[in-house]
Design a protein around this motif. Structure first.
Motif, PDB file in Angstrom:
ATOM      1  N   UNK A  80      -5.239   6.921   0.712  1.00 34.78           N
ATOM      2  CA  UNK A  80      -4.582   5.621   0.856  1.00 34.78           C
ATOM      3  C   UNK A  80      -4.823   4.845  -0.431  1.00 34.78           C
ATOM      4  N   UNK A  81      -3.806   4.109  -0.880  1.00 30.86           N
ATOM      5  CA  UNK A  81      -3.903   3.350  -2.120  1.00 30.86           C
ATOM      6  C   UNK A  81      -3.406   1.930  -1.889  1.00 30.86           C
ATOM      7  N   UNK A  82      -4.028   0.990  -2.587  1.00 28.20           N
ATOM      8  CA  UNK A  82      -3.442  -0.343  -2.674  1.00 28.20           C
ATOM      9  C   UNK A  82      -2.470  -0.313  -3.853  1.00 28.20           C
ATOM     10  N   UNK A  83      -1.411  -1.094  -3.767  1.00 28.70           N
ATOM     11  CA  UNK A  83      -0.374  -1.089  -4.802  1.00 28.70           C
ATOM     12  C   UNK A  83      -0.178  -2.503  -5.305  1.00 28.70           C
ATOM     13  N   UNK A 138      -2.167   1.556  -8.918  1.00 26.55           N
ATOM     14  CA  UNK A 138      -2.529   2.245  -7.688  1.00 26.55           C
ATOM     15  C   UNK A 138      -4.049   2.320  -7.635  1.00 26.55           C
ATOM     16  N   UNK A 139      -4.630   1.746  -6.593  1.00 27.47           N
ATOM     17  CA  UNK A 139      -6.073   1.783  -6.421  1.00 27.47           C
ATOM     18  C   UNK A 139      -6.422   2.511  -5.150  1.00 27.47           C
ATOM     19  N   UNK A 140      -7.352   3.449  -5.243  1.00 26.81           N
ATOM     20  CA  UNK A 140      -7.778   4.191  -4.067  1.00 26.81           C
ATOM     21  C   UNK A 140      -8.635   3.293  -3.201  1.00 26.81           C
ATOM     22  N   UNK A 152       0.847  -1.194   0.000  1.00 26.23           N
ATOM     23  CA  UNK A 152       0.000   0.000   0.000  1.00 26.23           C
ATOM     24  C   UNK A 152       0.880   1.241   0.000  1.00 26.23           C
ATOM     25  N   UNK A 153       0.250   2.353  -0.269  1.00 26.75           N
ATOM     26  CA  UNK A 153       0.928   3.641  -0.196  1.00 26.75           C
ATOM     27  C   UNK A 153      -0.053   4.674   0.336  1.00 26.75           C
ATOM     28  N   UNK A 154       0.491   5.739   0.886  1.00 28.82           N
ATOM     29  CA  UNK A 154      -0.343   6.762   1.505  1.00 28.82           C
ATOM     30  C   UNK A 154       0.263   8.134   1.262  1.00 28.82           C
ATOM     31  N   UNK A 155      -0.594   9.080   0.886  1.00 30.47           N
ATOM     32  CA  UNK A 155      -0.229  10.485   0.924  1.00 30.47           C
ATOM     33  C   UNK A 155      -1.124  11.100   1.990  1.00 30.47           C
TER      34      UNK A 155
END
Length: 177
Positions: free
Chosen positions: A99-102, A113-115, A92-95
Motif C-alpha cells: 500500500x502506498x500514499x500518493x 509514492x510512499x510505502x 493512495x494506491x495498492x498493489x
C-alpha cells in the motif's frame, strides 16, 4: 472575407485558451489528472489499472511482476488508485502486497509514492505464506529501497498512465485500462 475586430478577438481568445492548457510530454491535460487517475474527483473514488510495461534500463521486465498471485482480482488488475477524502487530497494506491500514499505536486509534474509504514520492510520485495506457497512481489513503486519515490509524470489520460524515474537504474511504468 474581411476579418472584423470581433473575429480577431475570438481567434486570439481561442489561441490563448488552447495555449494555456498544460499537457504532459506524452499526452493528457494536467487539469484532468485526478479524474483520469482515480476515476472521479470525489471521496471514495477508485480506478483499477493493468500493468502494461515495467521497464528497467530499457529492458522490458513486465513478466517478472505478472502472475495470478500478484493481481488484485480475477480481471488481472494490477494496481488500484483510491481517494479517501478528495478535499484533503488523501490519495493512495495498492498493489497485491504493498500500500502506498500518493501525492501529486502542485505543478502536477511529480507523483510521490510512499510505502505505508505497516508494510514497509526496507526491502525492494516482500513475501508472505499463502497456504503452503510463498508469494513474493517486488516493490514496484519504490524499486531501490526508498521510503518515498518521486516519479516524473509523462502521461495521464483516461486509458493510460506513464511515469518514469531515474535512480541508480532508469525505470518506466505504463498502466492501461
Amino acid at each position: 472575407m474581411k476579418l472584423t475586430k470581433l473575429h480577431i478577438s475570438l481567434i486570439l481568445l481561442f489561441a490563448l485558451i488552447f495555449n494555456t492548457c498544460k499537457k504532459y510530454p506524452e499526452g493528457g491535460f494536467v487539469y484532468n489528472r485526478i479524474k483520469h487517475l482515480f476515476g472521479k474527483n470525489k471521496d471514495h473514488s477508485e480506478k483499477l489499472w493493468k500493468l502494461k510495461l515495467y521497464e528497467v534500463n530499457g529492458i522490458d521486465s513486465t513478466t517478472l511482476f505478472q502472475g495470478a498471485d500478484k493481481y488484485l482480482n480475477s480481471s488481472h488488475d494490477f494496481v488500484r488508485f483510491h481517494i479517501s477524502e478528495a478535499h484533503a487530497r488523501n490519495y493512495s494506491t495498492q498493489i497485491f502486497l504493498y500500500n502506498y500514499s500518493v501525492d501529486i505536486d502542485k505543478d502536477a509534474k511529480l507523483m510521490s509514492m510512499g510505502t505505508d509504514l505497516g508494510y514497509y520492510n526496507n526491502d525492494s520485495s516482500q513475501c508472505f505464506l499463502k497456504g503452503n506457497i510463498t508469494v513474493c512481489q517486488r516493490n514496484i513503486f519504490n524499486p531501490e529501497k526508498n521510503k518515498f519515490c518521486e516519479w516524473d509524470i509523462r502521461k495521464i489520460t483516461k486509458d493510460e498512465v506513464i511515469i518514469t524515474k531515474q535512480l541508480t537504474n532508469n525505470y518506466k511504468i505504463i498502466l492501461r485500462q
